[in-house]
Design an enzyme around this catalytic site. Structure first.
Site, PDB file in Angstrom:
ATOM      1  CB  CYS A   2      -0.753  -0.063   1.259  1.00  0.00           C
ATOM      2  SG  CYS A   2      -1.690  -1.629   1.625  1.00  0.00           S
ATOM      3  NE  ARG A  27       3.800   1.130  -1.729  1.00  0.00           N
ATOM      4  CZ  ARG A  27       5.007   0.690  -1.503  1.00  0.00           C
ATOM      5  NH1 ARG A  27       6.317   1.111  -2.051  1.00  0.00           N
ATOM      6  NH2 ARG A  27       5.095  -0.366  -0.531  1.00  0.00           N
ATOM      7  CD1 TRP A  74      -3.239  -3.993  -5.081  1.00  0.00           C
ATOM      8  CD2 TRP A  74      -2.412  -5.605  -3.524  1.00  0.00           C
ATOM      9  NE1 TRP A  74      -3.220  -5.104  -5.700  1.00  0.00           N
ATOM     10  CE2 TRP A  74      -2.671  -6.227  -4.821  1.00  0.00           C
ATOM     11  CE3 TRP A  74      -2.284  -6.609  -2.289  1.00  0.00           C
ATOM     12  CZ2 TRP A  74      -2.308  -7.561  -4.951  1.00  0.00           C
ATOM     13  CZ3 TRP A  74      -1.997  -7.701  -2.654  1.00  0.00           C
ATOM     14  CH2 TRP A  74      -2.080  -8.339  -4.104  1.00  0.00           C
ATOM     15  CG  ASN A 100       2.530  -1.940   2.579  1.00  0.00           C
ATOM     16  OD1 ASN A 100       2.168  -3.033   2.191  1.00  0.00           O
ATOM     17  ND2 ASN A 100       3.742  -1.369   2.077  1.00  0.00           N
ATOM     18  N   GLY A 101       1.388  -4.450   4.952  1.00  0.00           N
ATOM     19  CA  GLY A 101       1.752  -5.784   5.231  1.00  0.00           C
ATOM     20  C   GLY A 101       0.960  -6.495   5.779  1.00  0.00           C
ATOM     21  CD  GLU A 487       8.403  -8.427 -19.409  1.00  0.00           C
ATOM     22  OE1 GLU A 487       8.310  -9.515 -18.736  1.00  0.00           O
ATOM     23  OE2 GLU A 487       8.077  -7.203 -19.055  1.00  0.00           O
ATOM     24  CE  LYS A 491       4.809  -5.783 -18.843  1.00  0.00           C
ATOM     25  NZ  LYS A 491       6.108  -6.130 -18.171  1.00  0.00           N
ATOM     26  CD  GLU A 494       1.969  -6.797 -16.344  1.00  0.00           C
ATOM     27  OE1 GLU A 494       2.018  -6.862 -14.923  1.00  0.00           O
ATOM     28  OE2 GLU A 494       3.378  -6.681 -16.778  1.00  0.00           O
ATOM     29  CG  HIS A 510       7.785 -31.308 -26.527  1.00  0.00           C
ATOM     30  ND1 HIS A 510       8.137 -32.593 -26.727  1.00  0.00           N
ATOM     31  CD2 HIS A 510       8.968 -30.711 -26.622  1.00  0.00           C
ATOM     32  CE1 HIS A 510       9.383 -32.630 -27.213  1.00  0.00           C
ATOM     33  NE2 HIS A 510       9.787 -31.489 -27.323  1.00  0.00           N
ATOM     34  CE  LYS A 609       6.796  -0.049 -10.771  1.00  0.00           C
ATOM     35  NZ  LYS A 609       6.783  -0.395 -12.238  1.00  0.00           N
TER      36      LYS A 609
END
Ligand code: F6R
Length: 614
Positions: A2, A27, A74, A100-101, A487, A491, A494, A510, A609
């Site tokens: 957060c 965040r 968050w 935060n946590g 990557e 991208k 998300e 395979h 983030k």
């Protein structure tokens, strides 16, 4: 993960806190709130959703005072809602906490507090903290001592900030474990706390950083640090050069687009002053303590990282093994910590985390260090926890990255990995000067090459608009560009919420081949490199099954035009730097698909983030 901001001084705290939160909205953004001390009590304003909602609440019911704290959340425990938004108050509404946590033992603590008649207003784990503090305050202790005693009972990970109307000139903040950074910003007759520097850059450039198990008492004219045993400690002050202006959108529609376009600059800053042009030797500054003897003694490198940084690590393994000849593995940090990792003598654990605060990566670093590995960190955020844990620190110098999805920090990380691979190769006598010179020439050309790749933006937008409605995408790459495939797919996922999968070209037969039909766009990364012919075969396999091929190819490659439905070109480049160039059109593709789909590009749903929870 957060955002946290606190102010104590002589000005109105609310606009300062709100502006700081705006800079940290990346965040966490499912709810937000502020508490401000007004005439012996705390005024609380909270709202579900983005910060704009809280703005409206404050406009309807203004509050002002010279002590204030704020938070963007968050959610981890308790759904996003106004009542679960921080700050949380004690039973009497006198003391407030933001956090935060995760408080791991909150269930036992909460049951115990309820048994002692505390009234809870939220479903969060956080609220237990303020009720524990309330008990200590009732016993006659001051806020700092009350906080210290309460925090000693918390298990888990936490950055905590507390204020009380009973002491309207004091903020108390603490950091328990590595999760959740707390910084103190110094002003003149005013001081600040925050989770990250961008929140405070408008007001100060001078900071101190709390380490695990430390707390701070912040008043307008005094800042006092101590550990959780109450022992006073002295903390260094750091002055940073981050520019507020560079944290603004600068005319782009989104931070994401701005940051994609900032890559030439970020790459040249990552390279800057790190190579002796005369000898072609990589020279890091004093943050890298590794001597030539140390480099020669390295027996193995274990890269730990998450998400995009993990993908950079996959390119890094390729670069380090190829140039320095050191056996290198890449591990998801979240997996590493939950097994019994074997560390060999002479092992380096190379942590990649742009934020330097990702809790899984920090825990993997801690575990590796405990088992005797030397820690090296490559990342962006000055003063982050990772920077303080590692023996050797290589900064990206990419500037603040605000969009939740990483772009410029990815390419800057790959560039730093290339430099580190060359550094090791040179110290170990594994590479001659001419070869170094050739590779570095390729690297110095990167800002121009990436600029060239950015020129395809309009063409990529057209393609994105053509295929934006597809449900699934497949990204194919081989060699060092296997990382690019992973990557590119991340991208797209998300940013646009489309399903995308990155696969090594050779793996298709395979299993993945079963997915291919006329509805599947397959993005094939096929520059002219050592595996080009192999990629052409993979493209044929896709075509044979009626899949749509969008190739990322070297400019001037006529052969691929006959095989692919669409071709996006990138400038010709040295194979070892190609992942830095090839990712650019894929970032743009993901951006434009997401924008066309109407997604929140800078703040994708369910993401944040800096991931300071497990
Ligand atoms: C993806 C993204 C995340 C991060 C991951 C690790 O665009 O941004 O996957 O890469 O959360 O973050 P850091 O590098 O800060 O450890």
């Amino acid at each position: 993960m957060c955002g946290i901001v606190g102010y104590v001084g002589t000005k109105d705290a609310v606009p300062i806190v709100m502006e700081g939160l705006r800079r940290l909205e990346y965040r966490g953004y499912d709810s937000a709130g502020v508490a401000v001390a007004v005439d012996g009590h705390l005024e609380l304003r909270r709202a579900e959703g983005k910060l704009g909602n809280l703005d409206r609440v404050i406009a309807e019911r203004p509050a002002s005072g010279t002590l204030g704290i704020g938070h963007t959340r968050w959610a981890t425990h308790g759904r996003p809602s106004e009542t679960n938004a921080h700050p949380h108050l004690d039973c009497d509404g006198v003391t407030a906490v933001i956090h935060n946590g995760i408080v791991e033992n909150y269930r036992e603590l909460k049951d115990d507090l309820i048994a002692r008649k505390h009234r809870f207003g939220s479903e969060t784990d956080t609220e237990v903290i303020v009720h524990l503090v309330e008990e200590e305050l009732r016993a006659g202790r001051d806020l700092a001592e009350a906080a210290r005693r309460a925090l000693r009972r918390i298990e888990g990970a936490a950055a905590v900030v507390l204020v009380s109307a009973s002491d309207p000139k004091t903020i108390v903040a603490a950091r328990i474990s590595n999760a959740g950074g707390v910084i103190v910003g110094y002003g003149d007759g005013e001081n600040f706390v925050a989770s990250d520097m961008p929140a405070l850059l408008e007001h100060t450039r001078t900071f101190s950083f709390l380490d695990h198990g430390e707390m701070v008492v912040v008043r307008p004219d005094l800042v006092r640090f101590m550990d959780l045993d109450g022992k006073e400690i002295v903390k260094a002050k750091t002055t940073v050069a981050f520019d507020v202006v560079s944290a603004a959108k600068g005319g782009y529609k989104h931070f994401m687009l701005k940051e994609i376009f900032e890559q030439p600059r970020a790459i040249s800053d990552a390279l800057l002053a790190r190579v002796d042009r005369r000898t072609s030797r990589v020279i890091f500054d004093e943050d890298v303590k590794m001597t030539e003897a140390d480099a020669r003694a390295v027996t193995r490198i274990s890269i730990v990282a998450c998400g995009t940084s993990y993908h950079a690590g996959i390119a890094g393994k390729y670069l380090i093994e190829r140039l320095a000849g050191i056996p290198t593995d890449v591990e998801l940090a979240s997996e590493y910590r939950y097994r019994e990792p074997a560390i060999v003598p002479g092992q380096v654990t190379l942590a990649l985390t742009q934020s330097g605060e990702t809790v899984d990566t920090l825990a993997a670093m801690e575990e590796a260090q405990r088992r005797g590995a030397r820690l090296v960190w490559i990342g962006n955020v000055v003063g982050s926890q990772a920077s303080r844990m590692a023996a050797d620190v290589i900064y990206l110098h990419a500037g603040p990255e605000i969009a939740v999805a990483a772009s410029k920090t990815y390419t800057a990380t790959v560039v730093c990995l290339l430099l580190y691979a060359l550094f090791l190769a040179q110290r170990r006598g594994k590479i001659d000067e001419a070869t170094s010179r050739g590779i570095l020439a390729g690297a110095f050309h990167l800002p121009t090459l990436v600029d060239g790749a950015l020129q395809s933006s309009e063409q990529v937008r057209t393609l994105a608009y053509r295929y934006y409605a597809a449900r699934d995408f497949l990204h194919l790459g081989r060699g060092v560009n296997y990382a690019t495939a992973l990557e590119g797919a991340l991208k797209l996922k998300e940013l646009s919420y489309a399903h995308a999968e990155g696969t090594a070209g050779g793996e298709m037969k395979h299993g993945t081949n079963a997915l291919i039909d006329e509805n599947l766009p397959v993005i094939a990364i096929a520059p002219r490199d050592g595996v080009y012919r192999k990629m052409l075969s993979n493209i044929e396999e896709v075509r044979a099954r009626a899949g749509i091929v969008i190739a990322v190819a070297t400019a001037g490659d006529a052969e691929i035009r006959d095989k692919a439905d669409e071709v996006i070109t990138i400038p010709a480049c040295h194979e070892l730097v190609s992942p830095v160039v090839a990712i650019v059109p894929l970032q743009l593709f993901a951006y434009h698909v997401a924008d066309r789909r109407g997604c929140d590009v800078d703040q994708p749903r369910n993401l944040a983030k800096t991931v300071t929870v497990e």
